[in-house]
Design a protein around this motif. Sequence first.
Motif, PDB file in Angstrom:
ATOM      1  N   PRO A  62     -44.912  49.418  37.246  1.00 22.74           N
ATOM      2  CA  PRO A  62     -44.830  50.448  36.216  1.00 22.74           C
ATOM      3  C   PRO A  62     -43.695  51.451  36.460  1.00 22.74           C
ATOM      4  O   PRO A  62     -43.258  52.127  35.527  1.00 22.74           O
ATOM      5  N   MET A  63     -43.183  51.545  37.686  1.00 17.10           N
ATOM      6  CA  MET A  63     -42.131  52.507  38.007  1.00 17.10           C
ATOM      7  C   MET A  63     -40.728  51.962  37.707  1.00 17.10           C
ATOM      8  O   MET A  63     -39.915  52.637  37.096  1.00 17.10           O
ATOM      9  N   CYS A  64     -40.458  50.726  38.160  1.00 17.27           N
ATOM     10  CA  CYS A  64     -39.090  50.207  38.041  1.00 17.27           C
ATOM     11  C   CYS A  64     -38.972  48.982  37.135  1.00 17.27           C
ATOM     12  O   CYS A  64     -37.862  48.586  36.805  1.00 17.27           O
ATOM     13  N   GLY A  65     -40.099  48.362  36.761  1.00 21.54           N
ATOM     14  CA  GLY A  65     -40.055  47.213  35.866  1.00 21.54           C
ATOM     15  C   GLY A  65     -39.813  45.884  36.545  1.00 21.54           C
ATOM     16  O   GLY A  65     -39.674  44.862  35.874  1.00 21.54           O
ATOM     17  N   THR A  66     -39.770  45.861  37.873  1.00 21.05           N
ATOM     18  CA  THR A  66     -39.558  44.623  38.613  1.00 21.05           C
ATOM     19  C   THR A  66     -40.810  43.748  38.533  1.00 21.05           C
ATOM     20  O   THR A  66     -41.922  44.249  38.503  1.00 21.05           O
ATOM     21  N   LYS A  67     -40.627  42.432  38.530  1.00 22.45           N
ATOM     22  CA  LYS A  67     -41.756  41.507  38.501  1.00 22.45           C
ATOM     23  C   LYS A  67     -42.480  41.560  39.843  1.00 22.45           C
ATOM     24  O   LYS A  67     -41.855  41.487  40.901  1.00 22.45           O
ATOM     25  N   ILE A  68     -43.806  41.703  39.792  1.00 22.80           N
ATOM     26  CA  ILE A  68     -44.643  41.674  40.988  1.00 22.80           C
ATOM     27  C   ILE A  68     -45.444  40.385  40.937  1.00 22.80           C
ATOM     28  O   ILE A  68     -46.024  40.044  39.909  1.00 22.80           O
TER      29      ILE A  68
END
Length: 75
Positions: A62-68
């Motif tokens: 939710p902070m940077c939009g990177t796939k987790i």
Amino acid sequence: MRQRGDSQLANVGKTPQLRRSASMATATSMGYCMKCNAQRDMQDPEQITMKNGRQATQGTCPMCGTKIFKIGAAK
């Protein structure tokens, strides 16, 4: 040397199959964001099946939009 029965040989090397509902993937899932270097709640978690048949949970930070990506079904 002791011999194994047929029923024991049939289960050698097999892992038990766990069934989980798809609604569990919508629950809050934690994952490690590689960009933020912190544990984050996944945004829009989705339960997927990898090529080898194992369950995994995929979402976005939710902070940077990177796939987790987290191996294992959502809890």
